[in-house]
Motif scaffolding. Structure first.
Motif, PDB file in Angstrom:
ATOM      1  N   ASN A 220       0.804  -1.212   0.000  1.00  0.00           N
ATOM      2  CA  ASN A 220       0.000   0.000   0.000  1.00  0.00           C
ATOM      3  C   ASN A 220       0.841   1.268   0.000  1.00  0.00           C
ATOM      4  OD1 ASN A 220      -2.965  -0.123   0.009  1.00  0.00           O
ATOM      5  ND2 ASN A 220      -2.696  -1.553   1.711  1.00  0.00           N
ATOM      6  N   ARG A 221       2.026   1.212   0.631  1.00  0.00           N
ATOM      7  CA  ARG A 221       2.774   2.444   0.856  1.00  0.00           C
ATOM      8  C   ARG A 221       4.136   2.481   0.174  1.00  0.00           C
ATOM      9  NH1 ARG A 221       4.730   4.869   6.727  1.00  0.00           N
ATOM     10  NH2 ARG A 221       5.336   6.930   5.954  1.00  0.00           N
ATOM     11  N   TYR A 222       4.840   1.363   0.165  1.00  0.00           N
ATOM     12  CA  TYR A 222       6.241   1.389  -0.249  1.00  0.00           C
ATOM     13  C   TYR A 222       6.494   0.886  -1.670  1.00  0.00           C
ATOM     14  CZ  TYR A 222       7.330   2.179   4.677  1.00  0.00           C
ATOM     15  OH  TYR A 222       7.404   2.698   5.936  1.00  0.00           O
ATOM     16  N   ALA A 223       5.683  -0.020  -2.148  1.00  0.00           N
ATOM     17  CA  ALA A 223       5.963  -0.629  -3.454  1.00  0.00           C
ATOM     18  C   ALA A 223       6.007   0.447  -4.540  1.00  0.00           C
ATOM     19  CB  ALA A 223       4.903  -1.669  -3.788  1.00  0.00           C
ATOM     20  N   PRO A 224       7.000   0.424  -5.413  1.00  0.00           N
ATOM     21  CA  PRO A 224       7.119   1.464  -6.443  1.00  0.00           C
ATOM     22  C   PRO A 224       6.012   1.408  -7.477  1.00  0.00           C
ATOM     23  CG  PRO A 224       8.784  -0.241  -6.751  1.00  0.00           C
ATOM     24  CD  PRO A 224       8.128  -0.521  -5.436  1.00  0.00           C
ATOM     25  N   GLU A 225       5.316   0.286  -7.561  1.00  0.00           N
ATOM     26  CA  GLU A 225       4.158   0.195  -8.451  1.00  0.00           C
ATOM     27  C   GLU A 225       3.009  -0.457  -7.689  1.00  0.00           C
ATOM     28  OE1 GLU A 225       4.246  -3.013 -11.514  1.00  0.00           O
ATOM     29  OE2 GLU A 225       6.355  -3.219 -10.908  1.00  0.00           O
ATOM     30  N   LYS A 226       1.801  -0.020  -7.977  1.00  0.00           N
ATOM     31  CA  LYS A 226       0.624  -0.570  -7.321  1.00  0.00           C
ATOM     32  C   LYS A 226       0.245  -1.890  -7.996  1.00  0.00           C
ATOM     33  CE  LYS A 226       0.048   2.799  -4.417  1.00  0.00           C
ATOM     34  NZ  LYS A 226       0.286   2.590  -2.964  1.00  0.00           N
ATOM     35  N   ILE A 227       0.205  -2.939  -7.197  1.00  0.00           N
ATOM     36  CA  ILE A 227      -0.145  -4.267  -7.704  1.00  0.00           C
ATOM     37  C   ILE A 227      -1.494  -4.629  -7.101  1.00  0.00           C
ATOM     38  CG2 ILE A 227       0.572  -6.675  -7.878  1.00  0.00           C
ATOM     39  CD1 ILE A 227       3.454  -5.704  -7.378  1.00  0.00           C
ATOM     40  N   PRO A 228      -2.581  -4.501  -7.848  1.00  0.00           N
ATOM     41  CA  PRO A 228      -3.911  -4.687  -7.269  1.00  0.00           C
ATOM     42  C   PRO A 228      -4.095  -6.025  -6.559  1.00  0.00           C
ATOM     43  CG  PRO A 228      -4.103  -3.662  -9.418  1.00  0.00           C
ATOM     44  CD  PRO A 228      -2.655  -4.046  -9.255  1.00  0.00           C
ATOM     45  N   TYR A 229      -3.579  -7.109  -7.152  1.00  0.00           N
ATOM     46  CA  TYR A 229      -3.751  -8.410  -6.508  1.00  0.00           C
ATOM     47  C   TYR A 229      -3.098  -8.430  -5.133  1.00  0.00           C
ATOM     48  CZ  TYR A 229      -3.230 -13.291  -5.289  1.00  0.00           C
ATOM     49  OH  TYR A 229      -3.268 -14.480  -4.606  1.00  0.00           O
ATOM     50  N   ALA A 230      -1.862  -7.917  -5.037  1.00  0.00           N
ATOM     51  CA  ALA A 230      -1.149  -7.931  -3.757  1.00  0.00           C
ATOM     52  C   ALA A 230      -1.855  -7.054  -2.728  1.00  0.00           C
ATOM     53  CB  ALA A 230       0.290  -7.464  -3.961  1.00  0.00           C
ATOM     54  N   ILE A 231      -2.308  -5.881  -3.145  1.00  0.00           N
ATOM     55  CA  ILE A 231      -3.014  -4.991  -2.219  1.00  0.00           C
ATOM     56  C   ILE A 231      -4.278  -5.669  -1.704  1.00  0.00           C
ATOM     57  CG2 ILE A 231      -4.281  -2.822  -2.045  1.00  0.00           C
ATOM     58  CD1 ILE A 231      -2.212  -1.645  -4.026  1.00  0.00           C
ATOM     59  N   GLU A 232      -5.061  -6.233  -2.613  1.00  0.00           N
ATOM     60  CA  GLU A 232      -6.302  -6.905  -2.188  1.00  0.00           C
ATOM     61  C   GLU A 232      -6.001  -8.089  -1.272  1.00  0.00           C
ATOM     62  OE1 GLU A 232     -10.370  -8.811  -4.134  1.00  0.00           O
ATOM     63  OE2 GLU A 232      -8.561  -8.645  -5.358  1.00  0.00           O
ATOM     64  N   ARG A 233      -4.980  -8.847  -1.604  1.00  0.00           N
ATOM     65  CA  ARG A 233      -4.607 -10.019  -0.801  1.00  0.00           C
ATOM     66  C   ARG A 233      -4.317  -9.626   0.639  1.00  0.00           C
ATOM     67  NH1 ARG A 233      -3.543 -13.427   2.422  1.00  0.00           N
ATOM     68  NH2 ARG A 233      -1.782 -14.857   2.415  1.00  0.00           N
ATOM     69  N   TYR A 234      -3.497  -8.607   0.832  1.00  0.00           N
ATOM     70  CA  TYR A 234      -3.073  -8.282   2.193  1.00  0.00           C
ATOM     71  C   TYR A 234      -4.070  -7.394   2.924  1.00  0.00           C
ATOM     72  CZ  TYR A 234       1.117 -10.805   1.147  1.00  0.00           C
ATOM     73  OH  TYR A 234       1.993 -11.816   0.820  1.00  0.00           O
ATOM     74  N   VAL A 235      -4.853  -6.610   2.221  1.00  0.00           N
ATOM     75  CA  VAL A 235      -5.943  -5.893   2.890  1.00  0.00           C
ATOM     76  C   VAL A 235      -6.986  -6.884   3.389  1.00  0.00           C
ATOM     77  CG1 VAL A 235      -7.868  -4.285   2.534  1.00  0.00           C
ATOM     78  CG2 VAL A 235      -5.586  -3.692   1.712  1.00  0.00           C
TER      79      VAL A 235
END
Length: 226
Positions: free
Chosen positions: A119-134
């Motif tokens: 959500n904060r540090y990754a240089p690119e937004k990866i929707p799957y990863a964000i959804e997974r960890y949220v």
């Protein structure tokens, strides 16, 4: 006297929460993780996993040479046993406390850490990863909310190292895309800990060391190591 090697992260706050509650004298040695200070030979001699916090206790209970420890959960357990506080002598309560301490170390911290990263540090937004960890953060909040139903604190009536371990990871709930209103028992618990004078002192201690850890230079030190 305890030397605390520290930076104001959730894991760092765990230890200052205990030290402020217990009134133990300590000296902070800041370890600026955004500038790579966790990789210096002097720090690695204390914390070989190049992570903070770490402590050196110059007055261990056995009267021997100083003891150094790394890993925040191990530090909380050590301090609880040293002081006889925040970890019950009752067999059942003690083991419940340790269950939830290890739950935080093995689940809540690592999963919410991934939430922070994507959500904060990754240089690119990866929707799957964000959804997974949220989603996983939401699940873990729900687990904690259910655990706190009908209990003042995680292990029962008394504040313990399980609470100190979990609370700092809930503080950045907005960054984690969590709404505490969805978790009424967790919110009650969170507000009660936030109101403690020792909690306020512990967070004030870290204020001078806060810095931006989202720069390219900081990310190199935090996430670029092999």
């Amino acid at each position: 006297m305890i030397d605390l090697y520290y930076w104001p992260t959730p894991n760092g706050h765990k230890v200052t929460l205990f030290l402020e509650e217990a009134g133990l004298p300590y000296t902070i040695h800041p370890v600026n993780i955004g500038q790579g200070e966790q990789f210096t030979p002097a720090f690695l001699a204390i914390s070989p996993n190049n992570k903070m916090p770490a402590i050196v206790d110059h007055r261990p209970a056995d009267g021997g040479l100083p003891i150094s420890l790394f890993e925040s959960g191990a530090i909380l357990l050590y301090l609880a046993e040293k002081t006889g506080r925040f970890l019950s002598d009752d067999l059942r309560t003690r083991n419940v406390t340790l269950e939830w301490l290890f739950w935080q170390m093995g689940g809540l911290g690592p999963m919410l850490g991934q939430n922070h990263h994507f959500n904060r540090y990754a240089p690119e937004k990866i929707p799957y990863a964000i959804e997974r960890y949220v989603n996983e953060t939401h699940r873990l909040y729900r687990v904690l909310d259910q655990r706190l139903r009908g209990r003042a604190f995680i292990a029962g009536d008394d504040y313990s190292i399980a609470d100190m371990a979990a609370y700092p990871w809930i503080v950045p709930h907005e960054t984690q895309q969590m709404d505490l209103a969805e978790f009424p028992d967790l919110k009650r618990w969170f507000d009660a800990i936030a109101a403690r004078e020792a909690t306020q002192r512990a967070y004030a201690v870290g204020a001078p060391y806060r810095s931006d850890t989202t720069s390219a230079e900081a990310r190199k030190h935090l996430f670029g190591q092999r």
